[in-house]
Design an enzyme around this catalytic site. Sequence first.
Site, PDB file in Angstrom:
ATOM      1  N   TYR A 152     -14.887   0.851   4.396  1.00 27.67           N
ATOM      2  CA  TYR A 152     -13.757   1.769   4.210  1.00 27.67           C
ATOM      3  C   TYR A 152     -13.595   2.645   5.435  1.00 27.67           C
ATOM      4  O   TYR A 152     -14.578   3.196   5.928  1.00 27.67           O
ATOM      5  CB  TYR A 152     -13.967   2.663   2.977  1.00 27.67           C
ATOM      6  CG  TYR A 152     -12.867   2.458   1.978  1.00 27.67           C
ATOM      7  CD1 TYR A 152     -11.582   2.897   2.255  1.00 27.67           C
ATOM      8  CD2 TYR A 152     -13.088   1.779   0.790  1.00 27.67           C
ATOM      9  CE1 TYR A 152     -10.537   2.662   1.370  1.00 27.67           C
ATOM     10  CE2 TYR A 152     -12.063   1.537  -0.092  1.00 27.67           C
ATOM     11  CZ  TYR A 152     -10.786   1.979   0.192  1.00 27.67           C
ATOM     12  OH  TYR A 152      -9.769   1.741  -0.674  1.00 27.67           O
ATOM     13  N   GLU A 197     -10.585   5.053   6.143  1.00 29.65           N
ATOM     14  CA  GLU A 197      -9.358   5.865   6.166  1.00 29.65           C
ATOM     15  C   GLU A 197      -9.373   6.798   7.377  1.00 29.65           C
ATOM     16  O   GLU A 197     -10.399   7.406   7.688  1.00 29.65           O
ATOM     17  CB  GLU A 197      -9.243   6.689   4.883  1.00 29.65           C
ATOM     18  CG  GLU A 197      -8.818   5.850   3.694  1.00 29.65           C
ATOM     19  CD  GLU A 197      -8.660   6.671   2.425  1.00 29.65           C
ATOM     20  OE1 GLU A 197      -8.930   7.886   2.443  1.00 29.65           O
ATOM     21  OE2 GLU A 197      -8.263   6.072   1.406  1.00 29.65           O
ATOM     22  N   ASP A 245      12.926  -4.475  14.831  1.00 26.11           N
ATOM     23  CA  ASP A 245      12.013  -5.219  13.965  1.00 26.11           C
ATOM     24  C   ASP A 245      11.913  -6.629  14.539  1.00 26.11           C
ATOM     25  O   ASP A 245      12.778  -7.470  14.315  1.00 26.11           O
ATOM     26  CB  ASP A 245      12.549  -5.228  12.533  1.00 26.11           C
ATOM     27  CG  ASP A 245      11.596  -5.948  11.575  1.00 26.11           C
ATOM     28  OD1 ASP A 245      10.645  -6.596  12.053  1.00 26.11           O
ATOM     29  OD2 ASP A 245      11.820  -5.852  10.356  1.00 26.11           O
ATOM     30  N   THR A 292       5.465  -7.929  12.406  1.00 26.87           N
ATOM     31  CA  THR A 292       4.351  -8.580  11.733  1.00 26.87           C
ATOM     32  C   THR A 292       3.476  -9.194  12.816  1.00 26.87           C
ATOM     33  O   THR A 292       3.886  -9.323  13.977  1.00 26.87           O
ATOM     34  CB  THR A 292       4.827  -9.714  10.801  1.00 26.87           C
ATOM     35  OG1 THR A 292       5.569 -10.663  11.569  1.00 26.87           O
ATOM     36  CG2 THR A 292       5.699  -9.185   9.673  1.00 26.87           C
ATOM     37  N   LYS A 295       3.579 -14.277  12.552  1.00 17.99           N
ATOM     38  CA  LYS A 295       4.645 -15.258  12.760  1.00 17.99           C
ATOM     39  C   LYS A 295       4.456 -15.895  14.146  1.00 17.99           C
ATOM     40  O   LYS A 295       3.432 -16.513  14.371  1.00 17.99           O
ATOM     41  CB  LYS A 295       5.995 -14.601  12.515  1.00 17.99           C
ATOM     42  CG  LYS A 295       6.108 -14.097  11.042  1.00 17.99           C
ATOM     43  CD  LYS A 295       7.405 -13.429  10.699  1.00 17.99           C
ATOM     44  CE  LYS A 295       7.345 -12.879   9.271  1.00 17.99           C
ATOM     45  NZ  LYS A 295       8.566 -12.138   8.895  1.00 17.99           N
ATOM     46  N   ARG A 333      -2.195 -12.272   8.681  1.00 16.85           N
ATOM     47  CA  ARG A 333      -1.099 -11.581   8.011  1.00 16.85           C
ATOM     48  C   ARG A 333      -1.318 -10.081   8.134  1.00 16.85           C
ATOM     49  O   ARG A 333      -2.310  -9.553   7.623  1.00 16.85           O
ATOM     50  CB  ARG A 333      -1.014 -11.984   6.530  1.00 16.85           C
ATOM     51  CG  ARG A 333      -1.003 -13.484   6.282  1.00 16.85           C
ATOM     52  CD  ARG A 333      -0.510 -13.832   4.900  1.00 16.85           C
ATOM     53  NE  ARG A 333       0.929 -13.661   4.869  1.00 16.85           N
ATOM     54  CZ  ARG A 333       1.792 -14.561   5.326  1.00 16.85           C
ATOM     55  NH1 ARG A 333       1.381 -15.703   5.828  1.00 16.85           N
ATOM     56  NH2 ARG A 333       3.080 -14.323   5.269  1.00 16.85           N
TER      57      ARG A 333
HETATM   58  C1  LIG Z   1       8.805 -11.251   7.884  1.00 15.19           C
HETATM   59  C2  LIG Z   1       9.622 -10.036   8.158  1.00 15.19           C
HETATM   60  C3  LIG Z   1       9.303  -8.793   7.593  1.00 15.19           C
HETATM   61  C4  LIG Z   1       8.317  -8.620   6.478  1.00 15.19           C
HETATM   62  O1  LIG Z   1       7.073  -8.996   6.657  1.00 15.19           O
HETATM   63  P1  LIG Z   1       6.098  -9.205   5.403  1.00 15.19           P
HETATM   64  O2  LIG Z   1       4.793  -9.308   6.090  1.00 15.19           O
HETATM   65  O3  LIG Z   1       6.561 -10.443   4.729  1.00 15.19           O
HETATM   66  O4  LIG Z   1       6.192  -8.008   4.524  1.00 15.19           O
HETATM   67  C5  LIG Z   1      10.023  -7.679   7.994  1.00 15.19           C
HETATM   68  N1  LIG Z   1      11.037  -7.790   8.873  1.00 15.19           N
HETATM   69  C6  LIG Z   1      11.383  -8.975   9.403  1.00 15.19           C
HETATM   70  C7  LIG Z   1      12.515  -9.032  10.364  1.00 15.19           C
HETATM   71  C8  LIG Z   1      10.710 -10.134   9.048  1.00 15.19           C
HETATM   72  O5  LIG Z   1      11.093 -11.300   9.562  1.00 15.19           O
END
Ligand SMILES: *Cc1c(COP(=O)(O)O)cnc(C)c1O
Length: 422
Positions: free
Chosen positions: A56, A58, A202, A228, A231, A237
């Site tokens: 843990y 935090e 994003d 994220t 990807k 993840r």
């Molecule tokens: C995949 C994605 C997210 C969310 O990610 P999660 O890990 O699935 O919560 C947010 N914004 C964009 C543009 C994404 O492609």
Amino acid sequence: MSANHHPALLATDPELASFIAAEETLQAQTLRLIPSENYVSAAVLEASGTVLQNKYSEGYPGRRYYEGQQNIDRVEALAVERAKGLFGVDHANVQPYSGSPANLAVYVAFAKPGDTVMGMALPMGGHLTHGWGVSATGSWFRGVQYGVRADTGLIDYDAVRDLALAERPKIMFCGGTALPRTIDFAAFASIAREAGSVLVADVAHIAGLIAGGAHPSPAAHVDVVSTTTHKTLRGPRGAMLMCREEHAKAIDKAVFPGLQGGPHNQTTAGIAVALHEAAQPAFTTYAHAVVANAKALAEALLARGFDLVSGGTDNHLILMDLTSRGVAGKIAAKALDRAGIVVNYNTVPFDPRKPFDPSGIRIGTPSLTSRGLAPEHMPVVAEWISRAVDAAAKGDEPALAVVRAEVGDLMAAHPAPGLPLA
Ligand SMILES: *Cc1c(COP(=O)(O)O)cnc(C)c1O
């Protein structure tokens, strides 16, 4: 392949072990075209499954609420330093549990419930968390949404500016989940400045392309970069929020204690490894190969008469409108799955059909590039997609089985990173 790759798990829980073994086989044998998915390296897998799980922590490195952080602090500080170096930012927070909580932390940092926020509409290619109605971000905040032009399939920057100046959103998002074209971060930045909005890029989908120099970087243009890590970046993840120094405190406070408790240290370790891998010259080659494959695949699909939203792609992603082929996206996606080609059905801009039964499918090249497929393989991938979509329209199951066998042969010749060999 067998569950023998996880002997302790096999001994303790053979039922669960068999599910994982089956998933290893599925990921090895199928052509995975979902643009938000990838294969992590064996090193990332190892780092993500360690005793860091047991701790843990935090708080942040050097400022924790629990003792015994000698090693955890080094892991997190290393991930942070690598993120800053790779993306050219002043500050990085590597604790968000995933992309959606990372985006929610941005709201916590810069807005109050009821404030106006702006993003791309979900059916136009935006993400749920950019203020779309069914998301908490669209019910706790007042989401106003922009889209693409009907004639070009491209973002209409004049319309974005008009909406921004009329609505003066607290937060403005650019980026999305089904955008096949380069995002003009400088154009969004000038609009956000005029409107007085905090601008968030994003880049969840394209982070790996940015790291590898195959998409322009938002770092110099925006207030916050949200991404994220799983990807195109090929990490575990998770997610990261990056920003200029002036926003560092607000972002950190929003993630912890604003939204989350203890960080997932095993994931932080996996992120650190992925960032290290993404800083190597081979990753630059990878990122450019992802784009080269997507362009070659788009051309091969166009040659087979498919309609592509915006007419093609600049990045890793292709959005196919199947209307002219006489088959709905979901029926095509399920037929492709039976043919060993994994995609997702997706709305296309101005889709006359419903989101759960839309007109398109979304595909991408990150995973196949991780297996070493190259532009010369894309004509056969397009041919398989074409045969499977036509078989779906006719209900020709034997044709799908033939494609599945051909796919299996090519996949067997191109083992995936991180997967045990048969
Ligand atoms: C995949 C994605 C997210 C969310 O990610 P999660 O890990 O699935 O919560 C947010 N914004 C964009 C543009 C994404 O492609």
